[in-house]
Motif scaffolding. Structure first.
Motif, short mmCIF file in Angstrom:
data_model
loop_
_atom_site.label_atom_id
_atom_site.label_comp_id
_atom_site.label_asym_id
_atom_site.label_seq_id
_atom_site.Cartn_x
_atom_site.Cartn_y
_atom_site.Cartn_z
N PHE A 105 0.73 -26.87 -22.77
CA PHE A 105 2.11 -27.15 -22.36
C PHE A 105 2.16 -27.54 -20.89
CE2 PHE A 105 6.20 -25.95 -20.63
CZ PHE A 105 7.10 -26.44 -21.57
N TYR A 106 1.51 -26.75 -20.04
CA TYR A 106 1.51 -27.02 -18.61
C TYR A 106 0.80 -28.34 -18.29
CZ TYR A 106 2.88 -22.12 -18.14
OH TYR A 106 3.54 -20.92 -18.23
N SER A 107 -0.32 -28.58 -18.95
CA SER A 107 -1.09 -29.80 -18.65
C SER A 107 -0.35 -31.05 -19.11
CB SER A 107 -2.46 -29.73 -19.33
OG SER A 107 -2.33 -29.67 -20.73
N LEU A 108 0.26 -31.01 -20.29
CA LEU A 108 1.00 -32.17 -20.78
C LEU A 108 2.23 -32.43 -19.92
CD1 LEU A 108 0.81 -31.69 -24.66
CD2 LEU A 108 -0.45 -33.32 -23.26
N HIS A 109 2.90 -31.36 -19.49
CA HIS A 109 4.06 -31.53 -18.62
C HIS A 109 3.64 -32.13 -17.28
CE1 HIS A 109 7.13 -30.23 -15.66
NE2 HIS A 109 7.98 -30.46 -16.65
N ALA A 110 2.53 -31.66 -16.74
CA ALA A 110 2.05 -32.20 -15.47
C ALA A 110 1.62 -33.65 -15.59
CB ALA A 110 0.89 -31.36 -14.95
N ALA A 111 1.17 -34.04 -16.79
CA ALA A 111 0.74 -35.43 -17.01
C ALA A 111 1.91 -36.35 -17.32
CB ALA A 111 -0.27 -35.48 -18.16
N GLY A 112 3.12 -35.80 -17.39
CA GLY A 112 4.30 -36.63 -17.65
C GLY A 112 4.58 -36.88 -19.10
N ALA A 113 4.05 -36.03 -19.99
CA ALA A 113 4.28 -36.23 -21.42
C ALA A 113 5.73 -35.93 -21.78
CB ALA A 113 3.35 -35.33 -22.24
N GLY A 114 6.20 -36.56 -22.84
CA GLY A 114 7.56 -36.34 -23.30
C GLY A 114 7.69 -35.09 -24.14
N VAL A 115 8.93 -34.80 -24.52
CA VAL A 115 9.20 -33.59 -25.29
C VAL A 115 8.50 -33.64 -26.64
CG1 VAL A 115 11.01 -32.19 -26.35
CG2 VAL A 115 11.40 -33.26 -24.11
N LEU A 116 8.57 -34.79 -27.31
CA LEU A 116 7.94 -34.91 -28.63
C LEU A 116 6.43 -34.71 -28.54
CD1 LEU A 116 8.18 -35.57 -31.63
CD2 LEU A 116 7.99 -38.00 -31.04
N GLY A 117 5.81 -35.29 -27.55
CA GLY A 117 4.37 -35.14 -27.39
C GLY A 117 3.96 -33.70 -27.14
N ILE A 118 4.75 -32.99 -26.32
CA ILE A 118 4.45 -31.58 -26.04
C ILE A 118 4.60 -30.74 -27.30
CG2 ILE A 118 5.19 -29.56 -24.74
CD1 ILE A 118 5.92 -31.40 -22.45
N ILE A 119 5.69 -30.98 -28.05
CA ILE A 119 5.92 -30.20 -29.27
C ILE A 119 4.81 -30.43 -30.28
CG2 ILE A 119 7.44 -29.94 -31.26
CD1 ILE A 119 9.79 -30.50 -29.41
N LEU A 120 4.43 -31.68 -30.49
CA LEU A 120 3.38 -31.98 -31.46
C LEU A 120 2.02 -31.43 -31.00
CD1 LEU A 120 4.30 -35.65 -32.48
CD2 LEU A 120 4.69 -33.54 -33.77
N GLY A 210 -3.28 -27.78 -2.48
CA GLY A 210 -4.72 -27.98 -2.55
C GLY A 210 -5.31 -27.50 -3.85
N LEU A 211 -4.57 -26.64 -4.56
CA LEU A 211 -5.05 -26.13 -5.85
C LEU A 211 -4.50 -26.91 -7.03
CD1 LEU A 211 -4.74 -22.27 -5.20
CD2 LEU A 211 -6.82 -23.65 -5.21
N SER A 212 -3.93 -28.08 -6.79
CA SER A 212 -3.34 -28.85 -7.89
C SER A 212 -4.37 -29.32 -8.90
CB SER A 212 -2.61 -30.07 -7.30
OG SER A 212 -3.53 -30.87 -6.54
N PHE A 213 -5.64 -29.35 -8.48
CA PHE A 213 -6.70 -29.77 -9.40
C PHE A 213 -7.11 -28.64 -10.35
CE2 PHE A 213 -8.81 -27.51 -6.06
CZ PHE A 213 -9.87 -26.87 -6.67
N SER A 214 -6.60 -27.42 -10.15
CA SER A 214 -7.10 -26.26 -10.89
C SER A 214 -6.87 -26.38 -12.38
CB SER A 214 -6.44 -24.98 -10.36
OG SER A 214 -5.03 -25.06 -10.51
N LEU A 215 -5.76 -27.02 -12.79
CA LEU A 215 -5.46 -27.14 -14.21
C LEU A 215 -6.50 -28.02 -14.91
CD1 LEU A 215 -3.45 -26.32 -16.37
CD2 LEU A 215 -2.16 -28.39 -15.87
N VAL A 216 -6.79 -29.18 -14.31
CA VAL A 216 -7.79 -30.06 -14.88
C VAL A 216 -9.17 -29.41 -14.83
CG1 VAL A 216 -8.90 -32.31 -14.68
CG2 VAL A 216 -6.44 -32.09 -14.25
N ALA A 217 -9.47 -28.75 -13.73
CA ALA A 217 -10.78 -28.09 -13.60
C ALA A 217 -10.94 -26.99 -14.63
CB ALA A 217 -10.92 -27.52 -12.19
N MET A 218 -9.85 -26.25 -14.92
CA MET A 218 -9.94 -25.19 -15.91
C MET A 218 -10.26 -25.74 -17.29
SD MET A 218 -7.02 -22.75 -17.45
CE MET A 218 -6.56 -24.17 -18.42
N PHE A 219 -9.61 -26.85 -17.68
CA PHE A 219 -9.86 -27.44 -18.99
C PHE A 219 -11.28 -28.00 -19.08
CE2 PHE A 219 -5.30 -27.32 -19.82
CZ PHE A 219 -5.31 -27.02 -21.17
#
Length: 285
Positions: A105-120, A210-219
């Motif tokens: 949810f957090y990663s898709l929202h940060a990537a600019g995904a829409g509501v439908l994409g997040i729900i699916l 500076g920690l904005s990369f942490s989400l991508v790094a975690m995945f």
């Protein structure tokens, strides 16, 4: 006279054999230690009050608390770094209550995904709970609809493992025991998310930026840990390559949400076909 003595000797020789057969029959009728423990636990469950069963469920959940806290703390912190408020993160932990789904949810929202994409995306990653709940249904045939709903809604990967082991050992899962297990895990998950969000929100902005990369790094870290620990690395490498290829091919023509879903379904389909082909080849051999 001799015939009578011979008959007595035959009968006497048969007596040990008859005793042996009787002893073997007694051994077969004796319950095993596993059966005795299962019956004792079942009787104990029926005799105990719901409060005692609830307390036992809480105790059964204690070994998993550290895992809930470590992942929940990270989920709350990453949610804060993704721009969500402490209240939003807490509500998401309360109602969504799924670590992998919250991270997505957090990663898709940060990537600019829409509501439908997040729900699916969240629905797709939570499909495994359908299989888990189907397995747990064998222990809730006599439970009410409300008890089934509550037990299924609060089910997680960790509580499923604990409950399945307990059910296999005792032959039943009382609702009060299951409620104690699930509620303990749920509350600890909420508190862990809240603690992580509060800590991340208290950090200065230069540090959080500076920690904005942490989400991508975690995945990336989770993906590599799963890949290195897998016994099917070649198959998973093929699935990853297909996903990357589909996203690259559709990035200019399709919406990013649809492209991710197409890549996921395509890679999963190809991987499933390869697994079936491999199993069919082993069966022929």
């Amino acid at each position: 006279m001799r015939a009578g003595q011979a008959m007595r000797r035959i009968l006497q020789s048969c007596l040990p054999y008859r005793g042996l057969r009787r002893a073997q029959a007694d051994v077969r009728l004796r319950p095993t230690m596993k059966e005795i423990i299962s019956v004792n636990l079942t009787i104990r469950h029926h005799d105990q009050l719901p409060l005692a069963l609830f307390r036992q469920g809480v105790i059964a959940c204690l070994p998993t608390i550290l895992g809930f806290w470590s992942i929940g703390f990270a989920a709350g912190a990453i949610g804060s770094l993704a721009g969500f408020s402490v209240l939003n993160i807490t509500l998401l932990a309360v109602f969504l209550y799924a670590g992998s789904a919250q991270f997505m949810f957090y990663s898709l929202h940060a990537a600019g995904a829409g509501v439908l994409g997040i729900i699916l995306g969240v629905m797709l990653i939570n499909m495994r709970y359908v299989l888990m709940s189907s397995y747990m249904a064998i222990y809730f045939t006599k439970a009410s609809s409300l008890e089934k709903f509550v037990s299924g809604a609060l089910l997680t990967d960790e509580t499923f493992g604990v409950a399945a082991q307990h059910g296999n050992r005792t032959g039943e899962l009382p609702f009060a025991w299951m409620l104690g297990l699930n509620v303990t895990a749920w509350l600890n998950w909420i508190v862990a998310n809240l603690a992580g969000a509060l800590l991340a929100a208290s950090l200065p902005k230069p540090i959080t930026q500076g920690l904005s990369f942490s989400l991508v790094a975690m995945f990336i870290g989770l993906l590599l840990m799963t890949w290195f620990g897998s016994r099917h690395r070649l198959l998973e490498t093929v699935a990853i390559a297909i996903s990357v290829a589909v996203i690259a091919a559709t990035s200019q023509t399709l919406d990013v949400n649809i492209g991710v879903l197409v890549a996921t379904v395509g890679a999963a389909t190809v991987a499933t076909l390869l697994v079936r082909r491999n199993l069919a080849g082993k069966g022929e051999q």
